[in-house]
Design an enzyme around this catalytic site. Structure first.
Site, PDB file in Angstrom:
ATOM      1  N   HIS A  99       1.087  -1.238  -0.078  1.00  0.00           N
ATOM      2  CA  HIS A  99       0.001   0.129   0.072  1.00  0.00           C
ATOM      3  C   HIS A  99       0.771   1.107  -0.077  1.00  0.00           C
ATOM      4  CE1 HIS A  99      -3.353   2.449   0.807  1.00  0.00           C
ATOM      5  NE2 HIS A  99      -3.725   2.017   1.825  1.00  0.00           N
ATOM      6  N   HIS A 108      -2.113  -2.012 -10.151  1.00  0.00           N
ATOM      7  CA  HIS A 108      -3.368  -1.581  -8.989  1.00  0.00           C
ATOM      8  C   HIS A 108      -4.469  -2.543  -9.256  1.00  0.00           C
ATOM      9  CE1 HIS A 108      -5.756   1.261  -6.978  1.00  0.00           C
ATOM     10  NE2 HIS A 108      -4.699   1.950  -6.448  1.00  0.00           N
ATOM     11  N   ASP A 146       2.890   5.632  -7.027  1.00  0.00           N
ATOM     12  CA  ASP A 146       3.944   5.422  -6.305  1.00  0.00           C
ATOM     13  C   ASP A 146       5.199   5.431  -6.980  1.00  0.00           C
ATOM     14  OD1 ASP A 146       2.980   5.744  -3.800  1.00  0.00           O
ATOM     15  OD2 ASP A 146       2.343   3.668  -3.732  1.00  0.00           O
TER      16      ASP A 146
HETATM   17  N1  CMC Z   1       4.943  -6.786 -10.720  1.00  0.00           N
HETATM   18  C1  CMC Z   1       4.944  -7.853 -11.473  1.00  0.00           C
HETATM   19  N2  CMC Z   1       3.835  -8.447 -11.515  1.00  0.00           N
HETATM   20  C2  CMC Z   1       2.663  -8.025 -11.035  1.00  0.00           C
HETATM   21  C3  CMC Z   1       2.507  -6.683 -10.390  1.00  0.00           C
HETATM   22  C4  CMC Z   1       3.812  -6.030 -10.285  1.00  0.00           C
HETATM   23  N3  CMC Z   1       4.000  -4.982  -9.546  1.00  0.00           N
HETATM   24  N4  CMC Z   1       1.372  -6.591  -9.966  1.00  0.00           N
HETATM   25  C5  CMC Z   1       0.540  -7.616 -10.487  1.00  0.00           C
HETATM   26  N5  CMC Z   1       1.335  -8.196 -11.133  1.00  0.00           N
HETATM   27  C6  CMC Z   1       0.852  -9.670 -11.668  1.00  0.00           C
HETATM   28  C7  CMC Z   1       0.544 -10.734 -10.779  1.00  0.00           C
HETATM   29  O1  CMC Z   1       1.715 -11.515 -10.368  1.00  0.00           O
HETATM   30  C8  CMC Z   1      -0.353 -11.442 -11.451  1.00  0.00           C
HETATM   31  O2  CMC Z   1      -0.202 -12.241 -12.431  1.00  0.00           O
HETATM   32  P1  CMC Z   1      -0.519 -13.869 -12.450  1.00  0.00           P
HETATM   33  O3  CMC Z   1      -2.191 -13.414 -12.728  1.00  0.00           O
HETATM   34  O4  CMC Z   1       0.257 -14.139 -13.650  1.00  0.00           O
HETATM   35  O5  CMC Z   1      -0.436 -14.537 -11.427  1.00  0.00           O
HETATM   36  C9  CMC Z   1      -1.409 -10.360 -12.041  1.00  0.00           C
HETATM   37  O6  CMC Z   1      -0.464  -9.273 -12.307  1.00  0.00           O
HETATM   38  C10 CMC Z   1      -2.435  -9.585 -11.164  1.00  0.00           C
HETATM   39  O7  CMC Z   1      -1.883  -9.306  -9.863  1.00  0.00           O
HETATM   40  P2  CMC Z   1      -2.854  -9.130  -8.696  1.00  0.00           P
HETATM   41  O8  CMC Z   1      -1.849  -9.843  -7.691  1.00  0.00           O
HETATM   42  O9  CMC Z   1      -3.938 -10.317  -8.737  1.00  0.00           O
HETATM   43  O10 CMC Z   1      -3.454  -7.860  -8.517  1.00  0.00           O
HETATM   44  P3  CMC Z   1      -3.726  -7.233  -7.020  1.00  0.00           P
HETATM   45  O11 CMC Z   1      -5.009  -6.321  -7.489  1.00  0.00           O
HETATM   46  O12 CMC Z   1      -4.251  -8.328  -6.109  1.00  0.00           O
HETATM   47  O13 CMC Z   1      -2.763  -6.182  -6.674  1.00  0.00           O
HETATM   48  C11 CMC Z   1      -1.225  -4.664  -6.169  1.00  0.00           C
HETATM   49  C12 CMC Z   1      -2.454  -5.023  -6.658  1.00  0.00           C
HETATM   50  C13 CMC Z   1      -1.254  -3.086  -6.116  1.00  0.00           C
HETATM   51  C14 CMC Z   1      -1.062  -5.311  -4.670  1.00  0.00           C
HETATM   52  C15 CMC Z   1       0.006  -5.189  -7.034  1.00  0.00           C
HETATM   53  O14 CMC Z   1      -0.339  -4.785  -8.510  1.00  0.00           O
HETATM   54  C16 CMC Z   1       1.083  -5.155  -6.666  1.00  0.00           C
HETATM   55  O15 CMC Z   1       1.702  -5.844  -5.743  1.00  0.00           O
HETATM   56  N6  CMC Z   1       1.867  -3.938  -6.926  1.00  0.00           N
HETATM   57  C17 CMC Z   1       3.149  -3.305  -6.629  1.00  0.00           C
HETATM   58  C18 CMC Z   1       3.220  -2.717  -5.413  1.00  0.00           C
HETATM   59  C19 CMC Z   1       2.453  -1.310  -5.436  1.00  0.00           C
HETATM   60  O16 CMC Z   1       3.021  -0.658  -6.624  1.00  0.00           O
HETATM   61  N7  CMC Z   1       1.692  -0.977  -4.704  1.00  0.00           N
HETATM   62  C20 CMC Z   1       1.199   0.411  -4.754  1.00  0.00           C
HETATM   63  C21 CMC Z   1      -0.423   0.450  -5.068  1.00  0.00           C
HETATM   64  S1  CMC Z   1      -0.875   2.133  -5.716  1.00  0.00           S
HETATM   65  C22 CMC Z   1      -1.004   3.143  -3.940  1.00  0.00           C
HETATM   66  C23 CMC Z   1      -2.015   2.635  -3.418  1.00  0.00           C
HETATM   67  O17 CMC Z   1      -3.306   3.201  -4.055  1.00  0.00           O
HETATM   68  O18 CMC Z   1      -2.271   2.047  -2.245  1.00  0.00           O
END
Ligand code: CMC
Length: 462
Positions: free
Chosen positions: A283, A322, A378
């Site tokens: 987050h 995201h 971010d």
């Molecule tokens: N790098 C590599 N792969 C990713 C990333 C990433 N940053 N984000 C998502 N993926 C992949 C993930 O591995 C999955 O692939 P597969 O379907 O093959 O397993 C697919 O994309 C869908 O991802 P998810 O984990 O189901 O997506 P989510 O909605 O649960 O997670 C997130 C959202 C923000 C936690 C994630 O994108 C992430 O960890 N990003 C990096 C951390 C980050 O930048 N966070 C800040 C968010 S913006 C600030 C805020 O509003 O809080």
């Protein structure tokens, strides 16, 4: 046009055939009509679906609330596919262009833009509540020199409840108002105290002659000068960053504030829950993680190898992806525009080249395109914070300062919403049942499994 109407099984309402969902329970062959309103069905409407009279009824399972609306809200609108973000209906782009953070905080909390007189009064109130009780200083002094500033902020925001015990009267409009003013006014002071504590520098008291971001820069960076004079380009960049971070509907920390606040605890304790949730690397901690990632990549030449690591799931591309945006995060677009302005004052940050190269490669790569992974807020904010001379530990604190107004706006909406009940999810129980207690001398370690399941260390072996 008249629509066919169907009585709901529980007799609780009437759904038109057009605005209902017909569900057949294949276990019993029974059919149920469930009302659809605002594009949602109520999870409680499924409770009527039972195999027999003793059955508890059907529940829905949604561990990360990925498809569950937990409230009605008019604070913030996001269209993740189109990349749209609005506060109270106003596009984020216009607010960043024409407004200030304090005006946006008013908008979020009161629901409309203030008149000049209202804004003047609001700014006066916030400016005159920026001081904290001297005991807070002593409290901060109790932390180790290297305590993470988010840990200190979490503790001091929570501690405010002990200085303002009347805030627990959450039905009192004046108390709610004072808590809103105090939180927005004091969070920058607490943040700056945490920063100065890490450096072993004396705390700088608020300066009422300065703007909200100008005063923050003064509390952070003032040294021996009689009067700190913030660079207007930096205060404006900071103000825009804070507008961008002010709210983002039901994100993890806002959900924490609402969840904790639903127990009717005082707003300082609820806001402390928000700070705790924001601390996590998925987050608010992501901007710190982005900087650390750019440090590890070291040079533009290492970008392709790093992205290979991401695709092999050895790394995560921080600042990308995201839960809601499946398009370019509009906040990232705006921040990017301000990066150059800040670098004009501070000199260019060489990590910008690595970030630009990462973005370019990722946006052309099938792995990221297929998963709709774009830069989020971010990805670039950390570069600006670093240019302002802030250590990475402070980045999430810089997010917490403006998000405070969003938390309060959402908390106020929650406490005045007649539909609010204490947040209390259900579970699917997966554990053992009806075991008989065994005397300690008669116990044998059953298997390795119970310890392995919790990922804890077996104390008997260490
Ligand atoms: N790098 C590599 N792969 C990713 C990333 C990433 N940053 N984000 C998502 N993926 C992949 C993930 O591995 C999955 O692939 P597969 O379907 O093959 O397993 C697919 O994309 C869908 O991802 P998810 O984990 O189901 O997506 P989510 O909605 O649960 O997670 C997130 C959202 C923000 C936690 C994630 O994108 C992430 O960890 N990003 C990096 C951390 C980050 O930048 N966070 C800040 C968010 S913006 C600030 C805020 O509003 O809080």
């Amino acid at each position: 046009m008249a629509e066919e109407q169907t009585e709901r099984e529980d007799g609780g309402g009437v759904a038109t055939a057009k605005d209902s969902l017909t569900v057949t329970d294949n276990r019993t062959g029974e059919t149920y009509d469930v009302e659809i309103s605002d594009g949602t069905v109520k999870a409680m409407d499924f409770r009527q679906i039972k195999v027999d009279e003793d059955d508890f009824g059907l529940m829905t399972y949604d561990p990360a609330f990925t498809n569950t609306a937990s409230c009605r809200s008019s604070v913030c609108y996001i269209d993740g596919d189109a990349g749209i973000l609005e506060y109270r209906g106003y596009p984020i782009e216009e607010l960043c262009e024409r407004s200030t953070y304090l005006e946006v905080a008013y908008l979020l909390i009161y629901g409309e833009l203030p008149t000049q007189a209202q804004l003047d009064e609001w700014i006066f109130e916030i400016t005159h509540h920026t001081f904290v009780h001297e005991n807070i200083k002593k409290f901060v002094e109790g932390f180790r020199y290297d305590a993470h500033p988010m840990g200190m902020l979490l503790a001091t925001v929570g501690a405010l409840s002990t200085f303002y015990p009347d805030a627990k009267n959450i039905d009192d409009r004046l108390e709610r108002h004072m808590a809103a003013v105090r939180l927005i006014a004091k969070v920058p002071t607490l943040a700056a105290f945490a920063y100065r504590h890490n450096l072993g520098l004396p705390y700088v008291y608020p300066d009422n002659d300065l703007s909200y971001p100008g005063n923050f820069l003064s509390m952070m960076f003032k040294m021996t000068e009689v009067k700190y004079e913030p660079d207007p380009r930096l205060t404006r960049a900071l103000d825009v960053l804070w507008i961008l971070h002010a709210d983002h509907e039901q994100n993890c920390s806002t959900n924490a504030v609402r969840g904790v606040g639903s127990s009717q605890v005082d707003p300082y304790s609820a806001a402390a829950a928000g700070v705790a949730a924001l601390y996590g690397p998925l987050h608010g901690g992501a901007n710190e993680a982005v900087l650390r990632m750019l440090e590890r990549i070291e040079s533009v030449d290492n970008v392709p190898a790093f992205l290979d690591g991401v695709k092999n799931r050895e790394e995560r591309l921080m600042g990308f992806g995201h839960r809601v945006y499946k398009n370019y995060d509009p906040r990232a677009r705006i921040i990017k525009q301000h990066v150059d302005e800040v670098f004009e004052v501070t000199g260019k940050n060489p990590k910008l080249d690595i970030a630009t190269e990462l973005e370019k490669h990722a946006l052309e790569d099938d792995y990221f395109v297929e998963r709709k992974l774009y830069p989020n807020v971010d990805f670039y904010s950390g570069l600006i914070y670093e240019a302002l001379n802030l250590p990475p530990d402070m980045f999430t604190v810089m997010f917490a300062i403006p998000r405070t107004s969003g938390w309060i706006a959402q908390w106020l909406e929650m406490v005045t919403d007649e539909e609010t009940k204490i947040a209390r999810p259900r579970q699917i129980y997966t554990g053992a049942r009806e075991l008989s207690y065994v005397d300690i001398g008669a116990r044998e370690q059953r298997t390795e499994k119970p310890v392995a399941e919790t990922n804890l260390i077996d104390p008997a072996k260490h």
